[in-house]
Scaffold this motif. Structure first.
Motif, mmCIF file in Angstrom:
data_model
loop_
_atom_site.group_PDB
_atom_site.id
_atom_site.type_symbol
_atom_site.label_atom_id
_atom_site.label_comp_id
_atom_site.label_asym_id
_atom_site.label_seq_id
_atom_site.Cartn_x
_atom_site.Cartn_y
_atom_site.Cartn_z
ATOM 1 N N LEU A 152 0.841 -1.137 0.029
ATOM 2 C CA LEU A 152 -0.018 -0.093 -0.149
ATOM 3 C C LEU A 152 0.839 1.314 0.080
ATOM 4 C CD1 LEU A 152 -2.749 -1.052 2.385
ATOM 5 C CD2 LEU A 152 -2.935 -0.790 0.081
ATOM 6 N N ILE A 167 3.758 1.582 -1.398
ATOM 7 C CA ILE A 167 4.298 1.662 -2.831
ATOM 8 C C ILE A 167 3.280 1.996 -3.583
ATOM 9 C CG2 ILE A 167 5.115 0.328 -4.862
ATOM 10 C CD1 ILE A 167 6.411 -1.402 -2.854
ATOM 11 N N ALA A 225 0.816 4.016 -2.867
ATOM 12 C CA ALA A 225 0.682 5.622 -2.702
ATOM 13 C C ALA A 225 1.886 6.490 -3.359
ATOM 14 C CB ALA A 225 0.515 5.791 -1.071
ATOM 15 N N ARG A 226 2.863 5.734 -3.083
ATOM 16 C CA ARG A 226 4.101 6.465 -3.816
ATOM 17 C C ARG A 226 3.953 6.715 -5.385
ATOM 18 N NH1 ARG A 226 10.011 4.661 -2.641
ATOM 19 N NH2 ARG A 226 10.714 6.850 -3.497
ATOM 20 N N GLY A 265 1.831 9.511 -6.269
ATOM 21 C CA GLY A 265 2.536 10.756 -5.993
ATOM 22 C C GLY A 265 2.630 11.199 -4.546
ATOM 23 N N ALA A 266 2.283 10.451 -3.609
ATOM 24 C CA ALA A 266 2.471 10.708 -2.037
ATOM 25 C C ALA A 266 3.640 10.779 -1.649
ATOM 26 C CB ALA A 266 1.498 9.852 -1.359
ATOM 27 N N GLY A 267 4.310 11.761 -1.032
ATOM 28 C CA GLY A 267 5.652 11.890 -0.626
ATOM 29 C C GLY A 267 5.512 11.345 0.905
ATOM 30 N N ALA A 268 6.682 11.306 1.676
ATOM 31 C CA ALA A 268 6.745 10.361 3.073
ATOM 32 C C ALA A 268 5.568 10.762 3.925
ATOM 33 C CB ALA A 268 8.134 10.442 3.403
ATOM 34 N N ASP A 285 2.982 12.731 3.538
ATOM 35 C CA ASP A 285 1.871 12.341 3.223
ATOM 36 C C ASP A 285 1.127 11.007 3.432
ATOM 37 O OD1 ASP A 285 -0.562 12.107 1.562
ATOM 38 O OD2 ASP A 285 0.366 13.379 -0.457
ATOM 39 N N ARG A 286 2.162 10.161 3.007
ATOM 40 C CA ARG A 286 1.792 8.642 3.184
ATOM 41 C C ARG A 286 1.766 8.468 4.774
ATOM 42 N NH1 ARG A 286 6.225 8.060 -0.123
ATOM 43 N NH2 ARG A 286 7.491 6.842 1.307
ATOM 44 N N ASN A 314 -1.713 9.945 5.650
ATOM 45 C CA ASN A 314 -2.992 9.751 5.064
ATOM 46 C C ASN A 314 -2.999 8.101 4.623
ATOM 47 O OD1 ASN A 314 -4.137 12.141 4.681
ATOM 48 N ND2 ASN A 314 -2.439 12.745 3.360
ATOM 49 N N VAL A 315 -2.089 7.331 4.923
ATOM 50 C CA VAL A 315 -2.265 5.896 4.723
ATOM 51 C C VAL A 315 -1.901 5.054 6.058
ATOM 52 C CG1 VAL A 315 -1.574 4.014 3.319
ATOM 53 C CG2 VAL A 315 -1.716 6.257 2.188
#
Lengths: 229, 360
Positions: A122, A124, A126-127, A130-133, A135-136, A139-140
């Protein structure tokens, strides 16, 4: 069962100390747990050992170590006092710090388990979207670890309510300031004719434990839903 | 356009990837499991780092060991559709779809939410959680999510492998629509020749970590399939339908195939296995096979005990597998005119029978 003003004070102090301890220790435990699940973290072994130390040390030793570090002449305590006029030793804040440090490894374990249970795929995904560290993480990972965060909060709160050795060593037994329920029970037992008070406070502790367990069930269910399980 | 040229050692196995993708349309990475296809995909996405080499997309280096470029995955703008969908369980379908959209560069979002939702037919699923979706629905949402991140390239890693045949047949048309509707180039990994033939425009064959053939799909399929799978992929157009038969025009050839539910004028790719084609030197009469197609022999190659004869007409090529005995008997030579004979039931236009025939 009626409570005397002193007994009410011990109850209020307990809840206050536990709440303040959670406010600083839980976010820190979340951050450390997440860092420990990163595969390429430098100094991971040291961080892990340090975070788990309160679990294996006698609480009195932890309290003493806090005195050495955060006491008015300690390396951290002096800076806090001179720059921010914050005194931790023998204050309510100090009791919260001692309780939080003792509860820290317990919370960390619950959090680490839930971060480790998240499918790394998940992250990977998100990356790739386009999600940065950060952000991930926000939000994840964090929403997916919600059941673990709830569990950690409950276990941490309970551990703070029950903490004795580290608090009495670092923050002493000051009624209305650092005298939590276990400390009040201990003080009552030291006083001639204090048995009735000790028994009442013990029943009170038991009641809080039951209420906390019931609340934790509700909280855990909410968190499961949030994580989509 | 994607240009890949790198090497990477993977525990006793070395990967030498060198291929280029189609400008638009689908480039298939085809090969058996364990050949290194997914590792190549991971390097293109940025989830894995090659030892040396260069990966370039539309002229921009994503990775270049010589100039020490290694663009982080989250800044490559490459969408990825996973075999296991990997939807976020804590978000609704709509939340999943919007995850990439929200993070796409503002003002550069030509792929619209409503369009993707309607093309993929997922309007009714928007409020559901991923755990309440079927495998096929999950794959469609995963595809939508990747598309909405406005990617410059879409990677698809065996997206049908975890589905049963019925679900696959349900999803394939959505994949086909991708090409025409959204114009995002696709790098599609599969070990299924049926999927490759159905979706591909370009194809690179990967074997033991190396690219053994690449080129347009038709060229590669006619050379590189294994013995049982060798055949010709032919792009045609449905011209009309009879009661039970459909007519498909491929170049100057008219194929009669069992009725296909496509409207007249629709383009269609036929796949004819080499072992299903017979060769005749005179036009046969009074024969049950519905397809007797004239052409000229262009090449005769012996390969693994069988002889492959290629017959062309009007730029289209059929491959025919014969025994050496038949070739000797007919004294076949390049340049000779001949007739290919193909039974209608052997021709596959929609993938259903092809899937079962090739994967049996």
């Amino acid at each position: 069962m009626t409570l005397t003003p002193e007994e009410w004070l011990a109850l209020a102090t307990s809840l206050m100390v536990a709440a303040r301890a959670l406010v600083f220790a839980l976010p820190l435990a979340v951050a450390v747990a997440w860092m420990l699940t990163r595969p390429r973290l430098p100094g991971r072994f040291i961080l892990n050992a340090l975070a788990h130390a309160p679990l294996v040390l006698p609480p009195v030793v932890v309290g003493y170590a806090l005195l050495l570090l955060f006491g008015i002449r300690g390396p951290i305590g002096r800076i806090l006092f001179e720059t921010l006029h914050i005194r931790l030793a023998f204050t309510g804040g100090g009791a919260a710090l001692a309780a939080g440090v003792m509860a820290f490894p317990l919370m960390l374990r619950a959090l680490k388990l839930s971060f480790e249970a998240i499918d790394p795929g998940l992250d990977i995904a998100a990356r790739s979207l386009g999600a940065g560290a950060l952000d991930r993480f926000l939000n994840v990972s964090l929403p997916l670890a919600a059941p673990g965060v709830a569990a950690a909060a409950i276990v941490g709160f309970a551990a703070c309510l029950g903490e004795f050795g580290a608090i009495i060593t670092f923050a002493a037994n000051v009624p209305g300031e650092t005298q939590t329920l276990p400390l009040a029970i201990y003080a009552a037992l030291q006083t001639p004719g204090g048995d009735a008070t000790a028994l009442k406070l013990s029943v009170l502790s038991f009641t809080i434990a039951i209420v906390a367990l019931a609340l934790s069930e509700v909280l855990a269910r909410r968190a499961q839903k949030l994580a989509g399980r | 356009m994607l240009k890949v040229q790198f090497s990477k050692s993977l525990g006793g196995f070395s990967l030498e990837a060198a291929f280029s993708g189609a400008d638009k349309g689908v480039t298939v990475l085809f090969g058996p499991s364990g050949a290194g296809k997914s590792s190549i995909l991971a390097c293109v996405a940025g989830a894995s780092r090659p030892d040396s080499g260069r990966i370039e997309l539309d002229g921009e280096a994503l990775f270049d060991s010589a100039s020490r470029i290694d663009l982080p995955m989250e800044r490559r703008r490459i969408g990825w559709v996973f075999q296991d969908a990997r939807l976020f369980p804590h978000l609704s379908v709509a939340g999943n779809l919007r995850f990439g959209l929200k993070r796409a560069p503002a003002g550069d979002t030509p792929i619209r939410f409503d369009e993707v939702v309607s093309v993929l037919g997922i309007e009714r699923l928007l409020h559901r959680r991923p755990r309440d979706l079927s495998g096929g629905e999950r794959q469609r949402v995963g595809l939508g999510r990747a598309l909405l991140s406005q990617p410059r390239l879409l990677l698809m890693d065996e997206p049908l492998a975890s589905l049963d045949a019925a679900r696959r047949a349900e999803i394939l048309p959505f994949f086909e629509q991708l090409k025409t509707r959204f114009g995002v180039p696709v790098l599609y990994v599969t070990h299924s020749l049926a999927e490759a033939v159905r979706l591909g425009d370009r194809m690179a064959v990967i074997h033991e970590g190396r690219v053994t053939a690449q080129g347009s799909l038709g060229e590669v399929v006619a050379q590189a399939g294994s013995r049982a799978q060798l055949g010709a992929a032919l792009d045609g157009r449905v011209t009309r339908h009879d009661d039970q038969m459909s007519l498909v025009q491929v170049g100057a050839w008219d194929f009669r195939v069992p009725r296909i539910e496509r409207s007249a004028g629709a383009s269609l790719r036929l796949f004819v296995l080499a072992r299903d084609v017979m060769l005749a030197l005179d036009p046969p009469s009074r024969i049950s096979a519905r397809n007797v197609l004239p052409g000229q022999i262009v090449s005769i190659d012996e390969q693994e005990g069988q002889v492959l004869v290629r017959l062309t007409h009007d730029g289209q090529t059929l491959v025919c597998a014969l025994t050496p005995d038949a070739v000797a008997d007919l004294q076949l030579q390049p340049g000779m005119p001949a007739w290919a004979v193909v039974k209608s039931v052997a021709i596959d236009g929609l993938g259903g029978r092809l899937l079962s025939a090739l994967e049996a």
